[in-house]
Each structure stands twice: as C-alpha cells, then as structure tokens.
Scaffold this active site. Structure first.
Site, PDB file in Angstrom:
ATOM      1  N   PHE A  88      44.547  30.707  38.700  1.00 17.75           N
ATOM      2  CA  PHE A  88      43.834  31.903  38.255  1.00 17.75           C
ATOM      3  C   PHE A  88      44.345  32.328  36.879  1.00 17.75           C
ATOM      4  CE2 PHE A  88      43.316  36.559  38.167  1.00 17.75           C
ATOM      5  CZ  PHE A  88      41.994  36.692  38.546  1.00 17.75           C
ATOM      6  N   ASN A 188      48.037  40.929  43.289  1.00 20.19           N
ATOM      7  CA  ASN A 188      46.672  40.840  42.774  1.00 20.19           C
ATOM      8  C   ASN A 188      45.944  39.882  43.710  1.00 20.19           C
ATOM      9  OD1 ASN A 188      44.302  40.694  41.359  1.00 20.19           O
ATOM     10  ND2 ASN A 188      45.144  39.615  39.599  1.00 20.19           N
ATOM     11  N   PRO A 189      45.457  40.389  44.840  1.00 16.15           N
ATOM     12  CA  PRO A 189      44.912  39.520  45.884  1.00 16.15           C
ATOM     13  C   PRO A 189      43.469  39.140  45.583  1.00 16.15           C
ATOM     14  CG  PRO A 189      44.681  41.784  46.560  1.00 16.15           C
ATOM     15  CD  PRO A 189      45.345  41.822  45.205  1.00 16.15           C
TER      16      PRO A 189
END
Length: 297
Positions: A88, A188-189
């Site tokens: 990510f 930060n899921p």
C-alpha cells in the site's frame, strides 16, 4: 523556456489529459527521478535532451500506474521509503494521525513506550514513531507476506529499525503476549466499502493490494474487529488511533462505547479538514481485554 521545463510542460499536459490528479507535480517528480535529484533540485539540472526513459515513465503514469511504483520511492513525514507493487502506498493524510500519536507518546509519563502498528504495509507509521519518539519500541504487524517484504526492507534501511519488530500475523489475533501492556495502538486498516469500488481511482483500485483496501459493504468490518483488539492489547489509559475513510467519521465513535471501557473518543481531521481518524483511550479503571462488551472480568 529551457528545454527541461518545456519537456516537463509537455508531460504535464499529457498527464492532465489522462486524468492524473496532480499532473504538474508528477511530471516534475518523474523528471527528478530520471535525473537522480529531488524535485526541488530540478532548477540545478543543466539543459539536456531527455532520453526515452522520461517519456516511458510519463506513459506509465498516464496509464494510471502509481507514481511511487515508477520511481520506487515515497515520502512520509521525514522518511524516504522504498515502494513498489504489492504494498500500500502511504498517503499524506496518514501523516496527521502519526503526528497525533507522536505527540501523545511524548506526553505520556512512560520511559520506554510500547507501540503497536497494525497493518504496517510499508512500515511508514512504525518507522516514523521509532524515529521521532526516542526509546519507543514498536511492533509492526502485517498479514500480507508481499507487503511485509517491503516493510522489512524499509525497517532494515532505517537507523531506528532496531527498535521496530515486524512480523507476519493477522491483526485481529496478533501479539497476545502484549495483552494489557501496550501504551499506544495505531492502525490504518482496510476501510474502503466494496459498494464504492467503481468510484475508487485506478491507482488505488488496480495497484494497491486488495487486503489493504476492502472491508465489507460499508467499509467498517475490520474496524469493528479492532475495537476488541484494542480492548485486549491496551493498558488502562492506553491510547488508540484508527484511520478511516470519507464519510465514516460519524459511524466509528459508537463502535467504541463508554460501557465497553472507552473514553475520550474523538474524530480528528486531515489536511483538507475532513474527519480522517478516530482517537480514544482505555478507561483508567477498566482492566484490559478478555471480557465481552460492557462486562468486567
């Protein structure tokens, strides 16, 4: 206009026509990458014909490949991170949440704060905290083995990496050995609603790893699970920060109710003054973890 600036202007137009959100910035970043300098140093680059590499990079960005995948680097607070497919890409909005966490840790009366970063991805959050909070010990958890490779690479490259421990695990069940001991939990899921898939930019939809994005139809599936994780891991008065998406700020505070031992649940805003992350603390008089919602052990 010199040749370099003329080429950057042409690239900017091409990226704008392709719908890239920040065409001038990206055209300059690609030029800096090709010339081996920072973007702010482009004015020091002598005029020279750009070789085919620049226009190859521009074509990739016009096809909506993430800028960071092309350059192999991303900037986060005071870090330059190695980035590529399978991890990510860290966002500027997350820097605000990390700033809150750093300020919170500095204000704690704890000599060696114990921190957990769930879903570490590139390691951006964990390394930033280790760098900016001396003596902190950070446990970085990532379930995706490909993303974990990038996290370990960045941790190994950091002079503060000796205070970051990375492991592959499910964030919902990881680190049971730390139950009731953690000073701060930050995450930060995944929070993107599957219902919004068609509106997600192609850089995200096709290039960020799916496990880091999708969290059920309303985007809150993982955050619901994390309420229980926070109760398990945090010490009394321990703090927690959870990033969320646009429009989700109103839905998350009720997931951390007072009757389950939470207090000071607040929404915090990002650089655009939008609700972006929720912070909360464990109540002083509630023991950590192994009880059902609202029931003490």
């Amino acid at each position: 206009m010199n040749f370099l600036l003329d080429e950057v202007a042409r690239a900017t137009l091409r990226l704008a026509e392709a719908g890239v959100p920040s065409p001038r910035t990206d055209a300059e970043e690609l030029a800096a990458f090709v010339h081996g300098v920072r973007r702010g140093e482009l004015h020091n680059v002598a005029d020279a014909d750009f070789d085919a590499l620049y226009w190859e990079c521009v074509a990739r960005r016009a096809a909506r490949e993430p800028l960071q995948h092309i350059t192999g680097r991303a900037y986060f607070r005071y870090l330059e991170l190695q980035i590529g497919p399978g991890v990510f890409v860290p966002r500027p909005e997350t820097e605000i949440m990390v700033g809150w966490a750093i300020d919170t840790l500095r204000a704690m009366d704890v000599a060696d704060p114990l921190v957990v970063d769930l879903g570490t991805g590139s390691g951006a959050i964990a390394i930033s905290i280790a760098q900016e909070v001396p003596r902190s010990r950070v446990h970085a958890v990532e379930s995706d083995p490909e993303a974990l490779i990038w996290a370990k690479r960045n941790i190994d490259a950091s002079v503060h990496g000796d205070r970051v421990t990375a492991r592959q695990a499910d964030m919902r069940t990881a680190l049971t050995e730390l139950d009731g001991r953690v000073d701060l939990l930050i995450t930060n899921p995944p929070y993107v609603p599957t219902a919004d898939a068609a509106q997600i930019p192609p850089e995200v939809r096709y290039h960020d790893p799916a496990p880091a994005l999708w969290a059920g139809r309303d985007g809150l599936n993982m955050i619901r699970e994390l309420e229980r994780v926070g109760r398990r891991l945090l010490r009394p008065s321990g703090a927690m920060a959870v990033e969320h998406g646009d429009g989700q700020g109103i839905d998350i505070p009720p997931l951390f109710p007072e009757e389950a031992g939470w207090r000071d649940v607040r929404n915090r805003k990002d650089l655009a003054h939008r609700d972006r992350f929720v912070v909360m603390r464990r109540a002083d008089d509630w023991p950590s973890g192994h009880y059902e919602r609202g029931e003490r052990t």
